[in-house]
Design an enzyme around this catalytic site. Structure first.
Site, short mmCIF file in Angstrom:
data_model
loop_
_atom_site.label_atom_id
_atom_site.label_comp_id
_atom_site.label_asym_id
_atom_site.label_seq_id
_atom_site.Cartn_x
_atom_site.Cartn_y
_atom_site.Cartn_z
N LYS B 240 0.85 -1.19 0.00
CA LYS B 240 0.00 0.00 0.00
C LYS B 240 0.89 1.24 0.00
O LYS B 240 1.90 1.28 0.72
CB LYS B 240 -0.89 -0.04 1.26
CG LYS B 240 -2.09 0.87 1.23
CD LYS B 240 -3.02 0.58 2.42
CE LYS B 240 -4.16 1.59 2.48
NZ LYS B 240 -5.07 1.35 3.63
N GLU B 327 -18.62 -5.43 10.71
CA GLU B 327 -19.59 -4.61 11.42
C GLU B 327 -20.56 -5.45 12.26
O GLU B 327 -20.91 -5.08 13.38
CB GLU B 327 -20.39 -3.75 10.43
CG GLU B 327 -19.55 -2.72 9.67
CD GLU B 327 -18.87 -3.28 8.43
OE1 GLU B 327 -19.00 -4.50 8.16
OE2 GLU B 327 -18.22 -2.50 7.72
N ARG B 355 -24.87 -2.33 7.96
CA ARG B 355 -24.33 -3.69 7.87
C ARG B 355 -24.69 -4.54 9.08
O ARG B 355 -24.59 -5.76 9.04
CB ARG B 355 -22.79 -3.63 7.80
CG ARG B 355 -22.24 -3.44 6.43
CD ARG B 355 -22.15 -4.78 5.71
NE ARG B 355 -21.85 -4.61 4.31
CZ ARG B 355 -20.63 -4.60 3.78
NH1 ARG B 355 -19.58 -4.73 4.56
NH2 ARG B 355 -20.48 -4.45 2.49
#
Lengths: 634, 634
Positions: B240, B327, B355
């Site tokens: 990343k 979640e 969610r």
């Protein structure tokens, strides 16, 4: 047999028994479960399979100091019988009686309330983390069926627990079934050495597989798990329905949820309702749609049985997808199907659609994909109780842009509503209740096209804002043309006739100059018609669409200044609330009374009795109407 | 560099390039990404890490015949640059400009819209199943980050795909991060040979790991995957932030989502807002609660960064739980914590709480457990756009029995509201918006206890129905006593003082005999106060609780016959709808105008501009009030 059980009032009595008494205890537990379910119905199969497991758990762990969390709770009747509830088991699933699942309010041996699958691992990890933080001792055990392993919440819990140092004990009660056969990669995984690799890769110590009916082996494995200082899974192989030949012989579900039955002359006799259910009627019209249009596909997250789709699965094996207990995936999978140009129909209970709310918002409504949601068990669910009430769907779906919500009043509405939804360019919902189809009043079956006043109730389309892509209704077409189980309205292979499409609301009774209108959703329209039968100045409007509203019809309903809106769902944000929003926006102020499900979690009980108690029967609607009119006279 | 890119107008141009030109193409893509994000901000880190992967995917697969589904879509800026959107990339995330994520309405090379993680595998499987059923050819590829593997929906998709014969290609873009470091068992799993065991046990062919920055290796692995006749996963290891030193050096997120920046004298200068955000202010009062009460615990599903909790994680490593992108688990884990006697605060964006809806219903509200939900990003979210709008929380939460919903107007409200929620015996919500804290008008900071009329706005508590367990408010206490960043109202280790508790609504301006009342939720109260400044017969009521309503205050608000209700959330089923339900039940009929977010998915743009366009600023509220009064005069 019963003698062994009568000496057991709590888990400490189980632990005090000599080992030699345990097989007899298990036999007595099975007898009690079979007798109870024969009398009142219940979740037979899973509980019969978990008898030895429950006994072994109570031999090794000491509730409530140790916490046992049974996922769903439907496999835990033996646990109920061993924790002081034996004398009341005959009240199972009835009003005021023993709860269908587990609940700490019923026994302090129940660690947490549940009724939906897949919650146990996460809840157990939280319980363990909380206890450790507050310095409370005790072990925490999550008992999870293999069916729940396909659910994402279970995996989220496993990932978090496996990466944590806390010694959570997960007991996998592997009977190779969800409600029906388990699906996806998990079943094969659990049958091979991959089971060990899978759980070890997720950070768990793996013990097993052990024979889940061998008390000695189970007890040894559980003791080893109890001694573990890190997360551990005990993999127990059990047989759903064990010890009850009719359940063992039931290849579909192994006696998952059986209604009452009895033995007559050595044969099992199950009582069956005479009329078809809404689920069965919907399955029939869905079958017709599958025949008619090769683009139609059905998807359900483990509700093949509950929603009467097993016949369709046999007829269309490649176009009826049971994705297992995986509600989120079911909906996003449907989004993909729709993006490819297929016409997916997602068959799911109202209470389980809550599991996939974000997928409805983000994956279906945001791109505006034409997925049809067949929302079963919408409204009161009776014996399944608080965890399963279909109370919220209209409210949580109504704010979503572009989603049209239909509600059939009678079985005859299902075919035209499904046809309309399948023709739409965006997403639709059809919500229908648990229970048998209502009778169609004769005056509706032979309705005339014209409005003729109170003496001859007529079925006519209100000319409101049409739903997106809905074609116009054929006013006054006899409803009986589409009776499920009767003559099919179209031959296989033919497109759905235009006549099947519906649009806005439907006047069940339209009185010129009515003082009051009863506005209803779903089968409540029939109660409203009954309530208004002797009221010459009351009209009755079946909203048919919970959203978007048929504004013209609903504005006409307000003309007399009094509107009662009744729905089988929460009054908070539902159809009634939508009607109030419309009237506020239009700047009109009729007196409006909202009827629906109240601001509590309604417990298990007889849905018909509850409907009466909530004022959602004909008498209640009539009373509400009179009260609304009476208030004005004060 | 830029020359290579300017010759690429579509993926076929990428395929036409000689291999030797590809490193230059990658360099040009990185330069474009860095320049774009520097100018307008954006999801820098993930996109920089996926440059070679995107190029290799377009070399091997032919969109749109083949479908590429990028999970979330924030790693796909290179894909945007290669699919004809290069010239408009400088409009990224701005009103009318390039979307923050992917969307088929923007390019037919985007297979499906998304913005939430974990949807790609399920959607891709549905797309593939639908295409096969309808006889359409083409491969379907889901590109998924390792962060999304912790989410249950991804697992549900893997289980279904791994058990299916369809040759779905899953590309795992493994950069070892969610937004910040990935959590749970998955990170260790992916770093070992367990990765192969895990995916193979789920029925996939496993290819890898491959160096995700080696174009040759990537291309070979993708070609092998393309040739597979069964489900296959390609495990690519990427970095990343690759190629941008400031992102690579950012250990927390590797430049996940950076605001605009520029180079000055060889140094990176990031522009930062001056005032603290609501998230930062909430994190501060949460830190005070963690200090004060050892039972308090914070839980977040991968929103440590977004909700400004990294400092708290460092201070309270064992009591601040980042459970990863999970979640559902976050909420059920909180339920377990609360059942153990801890006081969990679940910090989650409004859009991601969708969610976990069933977990809020079934695991928290049904047993009535005292979980506090800190709902961040409630209302307009600006540049994050349609997938992330916090539009629905009040509506989907309002029907849930026993759940109290608070909304702070100013930062000074956060401490007393959190204290009240932590004292409650049941669940609570605090919803606060994305953005910086508003200024506290001087007259509110120095409010007098008595109501003095329009010339001297006063802050007094309305005496309504108290929230469960809420203690009574101290009327007229200067709000500045609890300013975040100012003096703390209580020393560490001390219990929250009673004075911190709040109950019902708050009159911001209370005019005896007012003709109209502006009723608001959250920071809109300040706009309402501004709107009413020169209106001598307008009152302003800050509802403070979206649910349950402060009935007495809201009935008083109706006394003048005109009420405007404004909220930053959908008007369908929200606070305004609740107010209409109250008035209907009370049998009163003031004229009511509801203002809020409309029945569309609002796109990305500047939230302040959108607020004005929606009439949710002072001018809009003033206009709505005049219109409501004017209608009456007509």
């Amino acid at each position: 047999m019963a003698d062994v059980l009568s000496g057991v009032a709590s888990p400490s009595d189980v632990r005090a028994l000599p080992e030699a008494a345990l097989p007899g205890l298990c036999e007595a537990l099975r007898e009690a479960i079979i007798t109870t379910c024969g009398r009142v119905g219940g979740h037979l199969g899973a509980s019969l399979g978990a008898v030895e497991l429950v006994v072994a758990l109570h031999r090794v762990f000491h509730t409530p100091q140790d916490a046992l969390l049974f996922d769903v709770g439907h496999q835990a009747y033996a646990h109920k019988l061993l924790t002081g509830r034996r004398d009341r088991m005959h009240t199972l699933r009835q009003a005021g009686g023993i709860a269908p699942f587990l609940d700490p309010r019923e026994s302090h041996h129940d660690a947490l309330a549940a009724g939906h699958a897949c919650t146990a691992i996460s809840a157990a990890l939280g319980l363990l983390a909380g206890r450790r933080q507050l310095g409370h001792p005790g072990h925490v055990v999550a008992v999870v069926g293999d069916g729940a392993l396909t659910g994402g919440l279970s995996f989220e819990g496993l990932n978090n627990a496996g990466g944590s140092p806390l010694p959570l004990v997960v007991v996998l009660n592997d009977n190779q079934m969800s409600i029906s056969a388990n699906v996806g990669a998990i079943p094969a995984l659990l049958r091979t050495r991959n089971a060990r690799a899978f759980f070890e890769s997720l950070g768990f110590t793996y013990l097993g597989p052990v024979d889940g009916h061998d008390l000695g082996a189970l007890t040894r494995a559980l003791r080893e798990a109890k001694a573990s200082s890190r997360p551990v899974v005990v993999h127990a192989l059990t047989k759903k329905g064990r010890g009850f030949p009719p359940a063992e012989a039931d290849e579909q579900t192994r006696g998952h949820a059986m209604g009452p039955y009895e033995w007559r002359d050595g044969k099992l006799v199950r009582s069956r309702g005479g009329r078809p259910t809404f689920s069965e009627a919907f399955a029939q019209v869905l079958g017709e749609a599958l025949e008619r249009d090769p683009r139609v596909v059905a998807v359900t997250p483990a509700m093949l049985e509950g929603s009467a789709l097993t016949g369709l699965k046999a007829r269309f094996p490649d176009r009826v997808h049971d994705v297992g207990i995986a509600e989120q995936h079911a909906v996003t999978f449907c989004a993909g199907l729709a993006a490819a140009g297929a016409k997916p129909v997602c068959v799911i209970y109202s209470t389980f659609l809550q599991r996939a709310y974000d997928q409805v918002v983000h994956d279906v409504c945001l791109p505006g994909l034409p997925v049809v949601f067949a929302v079963d068990r919408a409204g009161l669910v009776g014996a399944d109780g608080a965890t399963h009430q279909g109370a919220y769907d209209v409210s949580f779906l109504r704010p979503l842009p572009g989603l049209t919500q239909w509600a059939p009043m009678v079985g005859e509405d299902l075919a035209p509503m499904l046809a309309t939804a399948l023709q739409a360019s965006g997403p639709s919902v059809l919500r229908f209740p648990r229970g048998t189809l209502p009778d169609l009043p004769p005056e509706l079956a032979h309705a005339e096209p014209e409005v003729t006043g109170p003496s001859a109730p007529a079925v006519t389309a209100a000319h409101g804002q049409p739903a997106p892509d809905a074609r116009s209704v054929t006013s006054g077409r006899p409803l009986s043309a589409a009776v499920p189980g009767g003559a099919s309205t179209s031959a296989p292979g033919q497109p759905a006739p235009d006549a099947l499409a519906v649009s806005g609301a439907r006047w069940l009774k339209r009185v010129p100059g009515a003082r009051l209108t009863l506005v209803t959703l779903g089968p409540l329209g029939l109660s409203a018609l009954e309530a208004a039968r002797n009221e010459p100045d009351w009209s009755v409007l079946d909203a048919r669409r919970a959203w978007p509203l048929d504004e013209a019809a609903l504005l006409e309903a307000a003309a007399g200044g009094h509107v009662v809106v009744a729905e089988e769902g929460t009054v908070r944000g539902g159809l009634g609330s939508a009607v109030l929003e419309l009237y506020a926006a239009a700047g009109i102020a009729p007196r409006v009374k909202l009827l629906g499900m109240p601001d509590v979690f309604l417990p298990h009980g007889d849905a018909r009795v509850q409907r009466t108690q909530l004022g959602l029967d004909a008498a209640g609607l009539r009373h509400a109407g009179h009260a609304l009119l009476g208030e004005e006279r004060r």
